[in-house]
Design an enzyme around this catalytic site. Structure first.
Site, PDB file in Angstrom:
ATOM      1  N   LYS A 141     -18.721 -41.114  -4.595  1.00  0.00           N
ATOM      2  CA  LYS A 141     -18.742 -39.640  -3.915  1.00  0.00           C
ATOM      3  C   LYS A 141     -19.916 -39.777  -3.127  1.00  0.00           C
ATOM      4  O   LYS A 141     -20.907 -40.545  -3.382  1.00  0.00           O
ATOM      5  CB  LYS A 141     -19.021 -38.935  -5.077  1.00  0.00           C
ATOM      6  CG  LYS A 141     -19.084 -37.625  -4.879  1.00  0.00           C
ATOM      7  CD  LYS A 141     -19.214 -36.707  -6.177  1.00  0.00           C
ATOM      8  CE  LYS A 141     -19.225 -35.164  -5.973  1.00  0.00           C
ATOM      9  NZ  LYS A 141     -19.490 -34.475  -7.073  1.00  0.00           N
TER      10      LYS A 141
ATOM     11  N   SER B 134     -16.460 -30.669  -7.944  1.00  0.00           N
ATOM     12  CA  SER B 134     -16.578 -31.265  -6.658  1.00  0.00           C
ATOM     13  C   SER B 134     -16.368 -32.477  -6.245  1.00  0.00           C
ATOM     14  O   SER B 134     -16.281 -32.838  -5.112  1.00  0.00           O
ATOM     15  CB  SER B 134     -18.461 -30.878  -6.352  1.00  0.00           C
ATOM     16  OG  SER B 134     -18.817 -31.849  -7.243  1.00  0.00           O
TER      17      SER B 134
ATOM     18  N   SER C 135     -17.457 -31.121 -12.585  1.00  0.00           N
ATOM     19  CA  SER C 135     -17.041 -31.656 -11.189  1.00  0.00           C
ATOM     20  C   SER C 135     -16.290 -33.024 -11.288  1.00  0.00           C
ATOM     21  O   SER C 135     -15.838 -33.748 -10.280  1.00  0.00           O
ATOM     22  CB  SER C 135     -18.273 -31.571 -10.462  1.00  0.00           C
ATOM     23  OG  SER C 135     -18.611 -30.520  -9.683  1.00  0.00           O
TER      24      SER C 135
END
Lengths: 99, 481
Positions: free
Chosen positions: B79, B154, B178
């Protein structure tokens, strides 16, 4: 109403955020709605509750102290590599103090 | 070799049997990921040089007859809020579009030392703030299961990459759900470990009392292996825990008979019918495995959303203060210092970041601190106490991950409160700091994945993984349609 447009401007000033007029109008509406929802917490009696600032585990008082050894830092050049403006080994910013 | 469906074990077997080399695997994973990316926008950028160098090291070790690590040659997506030395790390923000970190996150260092091959950085909501991945400055991610729907957020790019098969495993970060929510939306396994279990050194800070790094994989074993490889004390993160790291993967024997499972009734109110149906079917599977299931109550749950959004935004407003145009690549031009700060932040941050900075600044400001921030910290204590009490009666809690499956892109983006409310089932685990994960438990009639959440006591990742693995082996995934 929890917050007005002038309230939004005041908070934006505290937060160092430049906002457009349409952003301010939108934020006044959103923040009002969200802050009203947050008021639900006032229903709860928390007079005897200790605030929880962190998820803490028991450990020795000195457990998080590392040994006092010198570790080489990343160095001036690497530290400044992402600077928008640098010079003479420093970050450069607009003039703050008048002579 | 079929990159799309490989597990870590299959990578190890393939390398050992010389079916493929690590370099060949890295090349084919990169080629596949780059070809597939236009469909989902899961990756923001790739790092072929770094990947091939890592794969080369694995091949050299194998050729010399040395151990190449538990993750040798495994294609990993990271990420883009987790820093990678020399590889851009944008946090999904215009502000950091050109930021090239001078160091690696500890989690990345440990996975690479075990032979993992980072192939690219994945898309996410700006500074990990969002539940749909629509807050990325570089465009939304589309859900591989339904391209007109969000992948969750996210860590939407990481979940989509693993679901799509462009990476074997991925790293995400979880502050209020997330990792778990996108895992459930995309049909993969996603884990939020105990607070402090994994070092956050190199995780760009959002809300420091809630931030976690967590693994995503297509199987429970893969996620568990990733976690045991990166977990453990790190002197660079004072909040990382000293507790020894068990070998989770050595304890996945499928035996969970007698495990006491609690179903919190507050988590089954207001749940979409098909999601509820899939979770209830999953609970039947757990009963067949010999688990004792009972209803429990976590009464503070209804206060979790306001509590979380006060604490998370307060911490975010403080953490994001550093993006002022002095140190991090992007600066608005202005003659005054204050004008430069304001302009940089006003032009650089997207709408959701601004909303959260504003909310956080408000709840911390003079006259409101006690009513909002201090109050929320006390309510947080009540939420944590609910879990502590529940775990005196049960060994694990099973719940939904999200009130509904993946929603349409654009459906909720104009209603921030509605979006915040959808985080209700995941934020509690973060507030309490307990381990929790999403494991796939079927699909809706439209083919949308549904995830089941498992939560356990602090540092009992072992119990959580054993339950999830037993469920997976019992064909839990097969409950589709």
């Amino acid at each position: 109403m929890k917050i007005s447009e002038s309230g939004v401007r005041y908070v934006a000033d505290l937060a160092n955020l430049k906002l457009t007029d349409s952003e301010i109008a939108r934020l006044a509406k959103d923040m009002d709605e969200i802050l009203t929802h947050m008021d639900a917490l006032s229903e709860l009696d928390t007079s005897t509750v200790e605030p929880m600032a962190q998820v803490l585990y028991q450990s020795e008082e000195t457990a998080t102290l590392r040994r006092d050894e010198i570790i080489p830092p990343i160095g001036n050049q690497a530290a400044l590599a992402n600077a928008p403006l640098a010079g003479a080994g420093y970050y450069k910013v607009p003039k703050v103090i008048e002579r | 070799m079929n990159v799309e469906s490989l597990t870590i074990e299959q990578v190890q077997t393939g390398l050992a049997a010389r079916q493929f080399s690590a370099v060949e695997l890295a090349q084919s994973a990169l080629k596949f990921a780059q070809a597939e990316n236009p469909k989902t926008n899961a990756y923001l950028h790739f790092c072929p040089e770094r990947a091939l160098a890592a794969a080369e090291r694995v091949d050299q070790k194998l050729a010399a007859g040395e151990k190449a690590g538990a993750l040798a040659g495994v294609p990993l997506a990271v990420k883009d809020v987790i820093v990678t030395e020399g590889v851009r790390t944008t946090c999904g923000s215009r502000l950091l579009e050109h930021y090239v970190p001078p160091y690696n996150a500890t989690a990345v260092t440990r996975l690479e030392q075990a032979g993992a091959v980072v192939i690219g950085k994945t898309n996410c909501d700006e500074f990990a703030m969002g539940s749909s991945n629509e807050n990325s400055a570089f465009g939304p991610v589309r859900n591989p299961a339904a391209l007109d729907r969000v992948p969750g957020g996210s860590s939407g790019g990481s979940a989509a990459a693993v679901a799509q098969g462009t990476a074997v495993v991925a790293l995400g970060s979880d502050t209020g759900g997330s990792v778990r929510q996108p895992a459930s939306f995309c049909g993969v396994v996603g884990v939020t470990p105990t607070y402090g279990r994994v070092s956050r050194y190199g995780l760009v800070a959002f809300a420091s009392s809630l931030d976690h790094i967590g693994p995503l994989g297509r199987t429970v074993r893969d996620a568990a292996l990733l976690l045991e490889t990166m977990a453990g004390r790190d002197d660079c993160d004072a909040t990382s825990a000293f507790a020894p790291v068990p070998r989770y993967t050595a304890q996945l024997d499928g035996e969970v008979s007698g495990t006491r499972i609690g179903l919190p009734r507050e988590y089954f109110e207001g749940l979409a019918s098909e999601s509820g149906d899939r979770i209830h079917r999953a609970i039947e599977v757990l009963k067949k495995l010999g688990c004792e299931v009972r209803d429990i109550s976590l009464p503070a749950t209804k206060y979790a959303v306001p509590c979380y959004y006060i604490i998370a935004t307060a911490e975010a407003s403080s953490n994001l203060a550093r993006y002022d145009g002095v140190r991090y690549t992007t600066r608005a031009s202005d003659e005054t210092l204050s004008g430069m700060y304001r302009g940089t932040r006003g032009e650089g941050f997207g709408a959701e970041c601004k909303r959260r900075i504003m909310l956080g600044t408000y709840v911390l400001s003079h006259g409101y601190y006690d009513a909002y921030y201090l109050k929320a910290q006390k309510v947080r204590a009540l939420i944590a106490e609910d879990f502590r009490r529940a775990f005196t009666e049960v060994d694990a809690i099973v719940a939904p991950v999200s009130p509904s499956p993946a929603f349409k892109i654009g459906e909720k983006i104009d209603d921030p409160l509605e979006m915040y409310l959808s985080d209700i089932y995941t934020i509690t685990g973060d507030l309490a700091g307990i381990p929790c994960m999403s494991v796939p438990c079927g699909k809706t009639s439209e083919g949308l994945p549904v995830g089941m959440q498992i939560l356990t006591r602090h540092f009992d990742e072992t119990g959580m993984f054993r339950l999830a693995d037993a469920f997976e082996k019992a064909g839990g995934f097969a409950g589709s349609n």
